[in-house]
Design a protein around this motif. Structure first.
Motif, short mmCIF file in Angstrom:
data_model
loop_
_atom_site.label_atom_id
_atom_site.label_comp_id
_atom_site.label_asym_id
_atom_site.label_seq_id
_atom_site.Cartn_x
_atom_site.Cartn_y
_atom_site.Cartn_z
N LEU A 227 4.63 -28.31 30.11
CA LEU A 227 3.70 -28.26 28.99
C LEU A 227 2.99 -26.91 28.93
CD1 LEU A 227 2.20 -29.67 26.65
CD2 LEU A 227 0.61 -30.60 28.35
N GLU B 132 -6.13 -30.48 26.09
CA GLU B 132 -6.11 -30.37 24.62
C GLU B 132 -5.05 -31.26 23.98
OE1 GLU B 132 -5.54 -26.21 24.04
OE2 GLU B 132 -7.69 -25.73 24.14
N SER B 133 -4.08 -31.70 24.77
CA SER B 133 -3.03 -32.56 24.25
C SER B 133 -3.42 -34.03 24.23
CB SER B 133 -1.74 -32.39 25.08
OG SER B 133 -1.29 -31.05 25.03
N PHE B 134 -4.64 -34.35 24.70
CA PHE B 134 -5.07 -35.74 24.82
C PHE B 134 -6.52 -35.89 24.34
CE2 PHE B 134 -2.04 -34.63 28.13
CZ PHE B 134 -1.07 -35.61 28.01
N GLU C 82 5.21 -24.24 27.58
CA GLU C 82 5.33 -24.39 26.12
C GLU C 82 4.09 -23.86 25.40
OE1 GLU C 82 5.97 -28.53 25.56
OE2 GLU C 82 8.01 -28.51 26.44
N LYS C 83 2.94 -23.92 26.09
CA LYS C 83 1.69 -23.45 25.49
C LYS C 83 1.44 -21.96 25.73
CE LYS C 83 -0.97 -27.78 25.29
NZ LYS C 83 -1.67 -27.59 24.02
N ILE D 171 -4.00 -28.34 29.16
CA ILE D 171 -3.39 -29.68 29.31
C ILE D 171 -4.24 -30.72 28.61
CG2 ILE D 171 -2.81 -31.48 31.00
CD1 ILE D 171 -2.18 -29.09 32.96
#
Length: 430
Positions: free
Chosen positions: A285, A310-312, A288-289, A308
Motif C-alpha cells: 500500500l 488515510e485508507s480507513f 502504491e502511495k 496507511i
C-alpha cells in the motif's frame, strides 16, 4: 447553598453560592458579564447595576482576570449558553484580587505558554483536554473492572529492559545499575500467571531524542496482560476497549468536545470491529502511495502510519511485523517464523500508533534461544524466563499510550497539551 458550576442544573431558580475564579469579563453601561470557572466548568454570571449594591457592581467591573471570589446569585436557564444556565448575581465576596495575570485573552506563543504551564492549565481549552483525559482514565478502570481484570502496579525502577536499552534512562540503584521503566509488561506477565487477567496504569519513560508532535519523554500507559489468551482474542479485547472509551468520551464530555470544536461525527464512526492489514500488504500500500523507498523489513515512521490510516475511517490494525524489528518476547507466526503475532493499532486522522501488542512467547526453549540472541543474562532477566518454566500458558497483552489517545479524541495537534506537565527533549520546567 454552596454548589459547583457542574451542578447548577440541579438548582434552577434557587439562590446558590459558588467559589470561582474570573476567567474573563465584559461590561456595557449598567450590566457586567463575568465568565466564571471553578474547576468543574465554565459559566456566565450577570451583574445588573439596578439589582446589586453599588460597591458590588463597582467590584464586578473592576475585578482583574483570575481574581478569586465567592459569588452568590440565582440560577436561571439560558439556552444560548453551552452550559444551558447562567447566574443572576446578588453579591460577590472577593477572596483575592489577581494583578497582572500573564496569560491574557490575546494570542501567546507556544514557548511562553509552556513556560507558564502551571497557569495555562486554567484556560478553557486546556481544561477541556484534561477533562477528556480524566474521562478516558475513568472509563479504562470501568472497562477492565467490568471484564474481571485485576489492577497490578508494576515498578518504575527496574533492573531489566523490555526493549532497547539505548532508549532507557539509566540510574544508580545503590550499587546496581537500574533503569526508569519503559513498560510494566514483564512484571504484568508474571502477575497474569497469578491472577489470569491484569492491567497496569502508570508512567513510563523513553530517552528517545525526538521532537515530533507524537513524542513525550514521560508518558502514561495502560497495559493489560491476559493468560490463556491468543493474539486474535487480544485484538478483539483491544477493539472493545477502544470503542468503550470513545463512547464514554462522546457521552460524558460533550461540553469539552464542543469547546475544542472537535468534529464528533468522526468519533461516532469508531465501532468494533476494526479493519486489519498485514505488514506485507501495508508495504504494498505504501509503495502504491508513493513511498517507493520503503522495503520489507523497514519499520514504519509517522508519515507511513498516516498514509496507511488515510485508507480507513476507523483505527486500523497492522499485523504480523518482521521479527527483527520487534521485541524479543513476541511469539512467531507458526507457519512463518520470520514474522510475529503482533499488531500496532493506528488511529485515524494522522494520530499514529496508539496501541502496540502481541502474543508472548510461552515456550521455555524458544525464549531461552531469544535470550541468547539478544544477550540477556543475569538475575535481572532470569525471573522472566522462569515464567515459561513453571506452568507456562499462551498469553497476550498490549499497551495503550494515554497521551496519543487523548490527542486523537480531543483533536489537538501535539501531545504536549495532553498531559498536565509535559516532559520534552528540552523541557523539565515547570
Amino acid at each position: 447553598m454552596k454548589t459547583t458550576i457542574a451542578k447548577v442544573s440541579q438548582h434552577e431558580g434557587e439562590e446558590v453560592t459558588i467559589g470561582a475564579w474570573l476567567a474573563n469579563k465584559r461590561s456595557s453601561g449598567k450590566i457586567a458579564f463575568l465568565q466564571l470557572r471553578d474547576g468543574t466548568g465554565y459559566m456566565q454570571a450577570v451583574v445588573a447595576k439596578n439589582e446589586v449594591d453599588e460597591d458590588i457592581f463597582k467590584l464586578a467591573k473592576n475585578m482583574n482576570q483570575e481574581s478569586s471570589m465567592y459569588i452568590t446569585g440565582t440560577i436561571v436557564e439560558d439556552k444560548r449558553s453551552p452550559l444551558g444556565y447562567e447566574m443572576h448575581v446578588k453579591t460577590i465576596s472577593l477572596i483575592h484580587d489577581s494583578l497582572d495575570y500573564p496569560i491574557t485573552p490575546k494570542e501567546h506563543g507556544t514557548e511562553f505558554l509552556m513556560n507558564h504551564r502551571h497557569l495555562w492549565l486554567r484556560s478553557k481549552k486546556q481544561h477541556a483536554i484534561m477533562k477528556i483525559r480524566n474521562e478516558i482514565i475513568r472509563a479504562t478502570y470501568e472497562f477492565f473492572n467490568n471484564h474481571d481484570f485485576v489492577k497490578i502496579d508494576s515498578p518504575i525502577l527496574t533492573g531489566a529492559s523490555a526493549e532497547d536499552t539505548t532508549e532507557l534512562f539509566h540510574t544508580q540503584y545503590f550499587e546496581q545499575e537500574a533503569y526508569l521503566s519503559q513498560t510494566g509488561q514483564l512484571y504484568l506477565e508474571a502477575a497474569a500467571m497469578a491472577f489470569g487477567k491484569v492491567f497496569s496504569f502508570g508512567p513510563t519513560f523513553r530517552a528517545e531524542k525526538s521532537k515530533t508532535r507524537r513524542h513525550l519523554i514521560e508518558f502514561w500507559m495502560i497495559e493489560p496482560e491476559m493468560a490463556f489468551t491468543t493474539h486474535e482474542e487480544s485484538l478483539e479485547i483491544q477493539e472493545q476497549y477502544v470503542t468503550y472509551i470513545v463512547e464514554s468520551v462522546l457521552k460524558n464530555c460533550r461540553l469539552e468536545l464542543n469547546a475544542l470544536e472537535r468534529d464528533t461525527s468522526k468519533l461516532e464512526k469508531i465501532k468494533a470491529p476494526f479493519p486489519r492489514i498485514t505488514y506485507d500488504d501495508a508495504i504494498k500500500l505504501l509503495k502504491e502511495k508513493g513511498f517507493t523507498d520503503i522495503q520489507w523489513g523497514d519499520d514504519f515512521g509517522a508519515p507511513h502510519e498516516t498514509a496507511i490510516a488515510e485508507s480507513f475511517e476507523k483505527p486500523v490494525f497492522i499485523i504480523n511485523y518482521p521479527a527483527k524489528i520487534k521485541a524479543f518476547y513476541m511469539k512467531p507466526v507458526p507457519e512463518r517464523p520470520e514474522v510475529v503475532l503482533c499488531a500496532d493499532l493506528i488511529a485515524p486522522e494522522g494520530y499514529g500508533e496508539i496501541i502496540g501488542g502481541s502474543e508472548r512467547i510461552d515456550d521455555y526453549d524458544l525464549m531461552k534461544q531469544r535470550y541468547e540472541e539478544h544477550h540477556l543474562t543475569g538475575p535481572a532477566y532470569e525471573w522472566y524466563l522462569e515464567i515459561r518454566k513453571y506452568g507456562s500458558v499462551p498469553h497476550s497483552g498490549f499497551g495503550l499510550g494515554l497521551e496519543r489517545t487523548v490527542a486523537w479524541l480531543s483533536g489537538v495537534d501535539h501531545v504536549r497539551e495532553t498531559i498536565p506537565f509535559p516532559r520534552l527533549l528540552n523541557r523539565l520546567y515547570p
